[in-house]
Structures are given as structure tokens and as C-alpha cells.
Scaffold this active site. Structure first.
Site, PDB file in Angstrom:
ATOM      1  N   HIS A  64       0.815  -1.214   0.000  1.00  0.00           N
ATOM      2  CA  HIS A  64       0.000   0.000   0.000  1.00  0.00           C
ATOM      3  C   HIS A  64       0.848   1.263   0.000  1.00  0.00           C
ATOM      4  CE1 HIS A  64      -3.447  -2.507   0.589  1.00  0.00           C
ATOM      5  NE2 HIS A  64      -2.976  -2.981   1.728  1.00  0.00           N
ATOM      6  N   HIS A  93       6.060   6.962   5.899  1.00  0.00           N
ATOM      7  CA  HIS A  93       5.647   6.378   4.623  1.00  0.00           C
ATOM      8  C   HIS A  93       5.116   7.484   3.724  1.00  0.00           C
ATOM      9  CE1 HIS A  93       1.995   6.416   7.125  1.00  0.00           C
ATOM     10  NE2 HIS A  93       1.441   6.812   5.991  1.00  0.00           N
ATOM     11  N   HIS A  95       2.440   8.868   0.342  1.00  0.00           N
ATOM     12  CA  HIS A  95       1.231   8.755  -0.490  1.00  0.00           C
ATOM     13  C   HIS A  95       1.498   9.537  -1.764  1.00  0.00           C
ATOM     14  CE1 HIS A  95      -1.169   7.121   2.877  1.00  0.00           C
ATOM     15  NE2 HIS A  95      -0.359   7.876   3.604  1.00  0.00           N
ATOM     16  N   GLU A 105      -2.819  13.516   0.374  1.00  0.00           N
ATOM     17  CA  GLU A 105      -4.080  13.141   1.023  1.00  0.00           C
ATOM     18  C   GLU A 105      -4.785  14.398   1.508  1.00  0.00           C
ATOM     19  OE1 GLU A 105      -3.148   9.548   3.558  1.00  0.00           O
ATOM     20  OE2 GLU A 105      -4.283   8.767   1.848  1.00  0.00           O
ATOM     21  N   HIS A 118       4.088  10.920   5.675  1.00  0.00           N
ATOM     22  CA  HIS A 118       3.578  10.850   7.049  1.00  0.00           C
ATOM     23  C   HIS A 118       4.620  10.241   7.968  1.00  0.00           C
ATOM     24  CE1 HIS A 118      -0.751  10.751   5.294  1.00  0.00           C
ATOM     25  NE2 HIS A 118      -0.309  11.973   5.447  1.00  0.00           N
ATOM     26  N   THR A 203      -5.525   7.181   7.663  1.00  0.00           N
ATOM     27  CA  THR A 203      -6.117   7.384   6.332  1.00  0.00           C
ATOM     28  C   THR A 203      -6.281   6.076   5.570  1.00  0.00           C
ATOM     29  OG1 THR A 203      -3.998   7.754   5.233  1.00  0.00           O
ATOM     30  CG2 THR A 203      -5.089   9.687   6.185  1.00  0.00           C
TER      31      THR A 203
HETATM   32  C1  SG4 Z   1       0.256   3.259   5.484  1.00  0.00           C
HETATM   33  O1  SG4 Z   1      -0.401   2.243   4.747  1.00  0.00           O
HETATM   34  C2  SG4 Z   1       1.230   2.638   6.483  1.00  0.00           C
HETATM   35  O2  SG4 Z   1       2.132   1.786   5.879  1.00  0.00           O
HETATM   36  C3  SG4 Z   1       0.502   1.905   7.582  1.00  0.00           C
HETATM   37  O3  SG4 Z   1       1.438   1.399   8.532  1.00  0.00           O
HETATM   38  C4  SG4 Z   1      -0.398   2.903   8.264  1.00  0.00           C
HETATM   39  O4  SG4 Z   1      -1.150   2.230   9.262  1.00  0.00           O
HETATM   40  C5  SG4 Z   1      -1.369   3.494   7.279  1.00  0.00           C
HETATM   41  O5  SG4 Z   1      -0.677   4.094   6.191  1.00  0.00           O
HETATM   42  C6  SG4 Z   1      -2.210   4.599   7.912  1.00  0.00           C
HETATM   43  O6  SG4 Z   1      -1.358   5.603   8.402  1.00  0.00           O
HETATM   44  O7  SG4 Z   1      -0.492   7.830   8.580  1.00  0.00           O
HETATM   45  N1  SG4 Z   1      -1.730   7.250   6.488  1.00  0.00           N
HETATM   46  S1  SG4 Z   1      -1.621   7.097   8.062  1.00  0.00           S
HETATM   47  O8  SG4 Z   1      -2.886   7.464   8.648  1.00  0.00           O
HETATM   48  O9  SG4 Z   1       0.038   3.151  10.914  1.00  0.00           O
HETATM   49  C7  SG4 Z   1      -0.841   2.403  10.544  1.00  0.00           C
HETATM   50  C8  SG4 Z   1       1.460   0.069   8.744  1.00  0.00           C
HETATM   51  O10 SG4 Z   1       0.773  -0.704   8.120  1.00  0.00           O
HETATM   52  C9  SG4 Z   1      -1.693   1.622  11.461  1.00  0.00           C
HETATM   53  C10 SG4 Z   1       2.418  -0.371   9.776  1.00  0.00           C
HETATM   54 ZN    ZN Z   2      -0.151   7.949   5.559  1.00  0.00          ZN
END
Ligand code: SG4
Ligand code: ZN
Length: 261
Positions: A64, A93, A95, A105, A118, A203
Site C-alpha cells: 500500500h 511512509h 502517499h 491526502e 507521514h 487514512t
Molecule cells: C500506510 O499504509 C502505512 O504503511 C501503515 O502502517 C499505516 O497504518 C497506514 O498508512 C495509515 O497511516 O499515517 N496514512 S496514516 O494514517 O500506521 C498504521 C502500517 O501498516 C496503522 C504499519
Molecule cells: Zn499515511
């Protein structure tokens, strides 16, 4: 669990709420930040501690996004500003979108940016990231927006360079050199206190409403080639992950604050 979603079609953002009920909650992220509709405040200084030491780091293709972690369990801590407590760095990570005109986002005045980073922190008192997800003040997330520049941004080259080695979901690769988080988190110390902040959610599914968002006003730069490298990563199905941003969600009765430095 929590991986069973996509950015298009039957499992796309419009359907997330069917399996993950929080995704149709009242305080969802991302949002459109309307600058004429923010409440100006002057908060205590936001502090980032520990980011001036280089740490061995690695990136993973989660299917993702591309996610970066350090080998150090407390590489950085965040406090001050809108936060009541200390928050520990967990991961960062990105987007992005299928072209240079979309991908972020959060929007600002309905304007979309080609990428958003983020940096996710969890509240230290909760001991672990997973435990923090059970609490409405569990996470603090720093959000950075990017613009396209003619020249590549050297601070991101160590990450961009290894993307070709993790095109397949689940692949993981260490960065060649220890990474200075400061180069990503504080590109310009003079602009660090100029940010928007609001309460919202993850998100992605499970869309838990546990995040204090801090969106910096300063923009960083990436070249078209650097952005394009992210679009070659693959989804769980083996397609290209051309875009991975959730559409904006209703603000409802929330207030977006703007910290005046
Ligand atoms: C990304 O998919 C990250 O890789 C996820 O981290 C993360 O989920 C998710 O985004 C949502 O994070 O800052 N965009 S966000 O709101 O941190 C979590 C993992 O899958 C739970 C570890
Ligand atoms: Zn994110």
C-alpha cells in the site's frame, strides 16, 4: 487484517466502511484545509529530539506504500505544540498519485500536491504502537507536502535509490548509509513552527480516530523522476501502485488550528 483494501474498485475507499466501520466515522482523515477557515493560535514550541543522529534504516514495500523504519527503537521523540505528552517515532511512509498533479491526502484550499509523507509517532506512555491504537490520543502524525522541482532533492535520494529493489510487495531493503531523520523532518528549522493541526484518523483501514495531525506549511521539493520511481512499486496483486491517496473526508464540527510561529 487491516491489509484487505485497495485504492480502486470493489475494495476502494468508497467501500472501506463495509468491513471497517471506523472508516465511516465522524472524524476521518484526510481533509481539505481551507486557509480562510482556520483558527490562529500560538502554541508552545513543537520539539523533535534525537533526529540529529544518523540511524541505520530500511524500507519495505507494504503493498500500500513504501514504509521506512530505523533499527533504533527510539530514534526520535516528538512533544510540545498541540501535544500533551511525548510521542515516539514508529515509521514514515508516502502517499502519491498517478501524475504530478495529485497524490497528497490532505488538500490545502482544494489544492492537491504530488506527494505527502507521514511520520507516525505513538504516545510513549502506551509503551507500544499497537497499544496506542486503542486510545484517541494514541498517535501524532507529521505530514509533509511536496512540490515538483527540476532538480532531485538529495535528502530523498537514499530512499529513491532503493525503490527498484523493493518493487514486489513484502520486499525490504536496508538503506546504504545511516539516515539523518533531520534532513527529512526539519528541512528548514525557521519554518518548523508554521503548521496546521487537527484531530483525525488513520487514512487507511481500519481508519481509527486516534491521530493528532500536524501538517507543515513549508513545502519540500522532489523531481519528476524521484516521484515517478514510487509509481513503479507493486500492489498485492502485482499491478503497479500508481496511486495510494484517500479522498478527503468531511470536516464535520472539527476546527483546524494554524500555529503562528
Ligand atoms: C500506510 O499504509 C502505512 O504503511 C501503515 O502502517 C499505516 O497504518 C497506514 O498508512 C495509515 O497511516 O499515517 N496514512 S496514516 O494514517 O500506521 C498504521 C502500517 O501498516 C496503522 C504499519
Ligand atoms: Zn499515511
Amino acid at each position: 487484517h487491516g491489509q484487505n483494501f485497495s485504492y480502486d474498485g470493489d475494495q476502494g475507499p468508497l467501500h472501506w466502511g463495509e468491513e471497517y466501520h471506523s472508516c465511516i466515522g465522524k472524524y476521518q482523515s484526510p481533509i481539505n484545509i481551507e486557509e480562510h477557515n482556520v483558527k490562529n493560535v500560538s502554541l508552545s514550541p513543537l520539539r523533535l529530539i534525537g533526529i540529529d543522529n544518523p540511524y541505520q534504516s530500511y524500507v519495505t514495500n507494504t503493498g500500500h506504500t513504501v514504509m521506512l523504519k530505523t533499527n533504533e527503537s527510539k530514534a526520535a521523540t516528538l512533544s510540545g505544540g498541540p501535544l500533551q505528552d511525548n510521542y515516539v517515532f514508529e515509521q514514515l511512509h508516502f502517499h502519491w498519485g498517478e501524475n504530478d498533479y495529485e497524490g497528497s491526502e490532505d488538500l490545502v484550499n482544494n489544492h492537491s500536491f504530488p506527494m505527502e509523507m507521514h511520520a507516525v509517532f505513538y504516545k510513549e506512555d502506551y509503551k507500544s504502537f499497537n497499544e496506542a491504537l486503542n486510545h484517541s490520543d494514541g498517535l501524532a502524525i507529521l505530514a509533509y507536502l511536496y512540490e515538483v522541482s527540476p532538480q532531485p532533492n538529495p535528502a530523498y535520494e537514499p530512499i529513491v535509490r532503493v525503490l527498484r529493489d523493493i518493487e514486489v510487495m513484502g520486499k525490504r531493503k536496508a538503506l546504504q548509509e545511516p539516515l539523518l531523520l533531520e534532513s527529512l523532518f526539519v528541512p528548514d528549522i525557521a519554518k518548523m513552527q508554521d503548521y496546521f493541526t487537527y484531530f483525525g484518523s488513520l487514512t487507511t483501514p481500519p481508519c481509527l480516530e486516534v491521530a493528532r495531525w500536524i501538517d507543515f506549511k513549508d513545502r519540500q521539493q522532489l523531481s519528476h523522476e524521484q516521484l515517478a520511481a514510487f509509481r513503479d512499486l507493486q500492489t498485492p496483486e502485482g499491478d503497479k501502485l500508481t496511486h495510494n491517496f484517500r479522498p478527503v473526508q468531511p470536516l464535520e464540527d472539527r476546527v483546524v488550528f494554524h500555529n503562528i510561529p
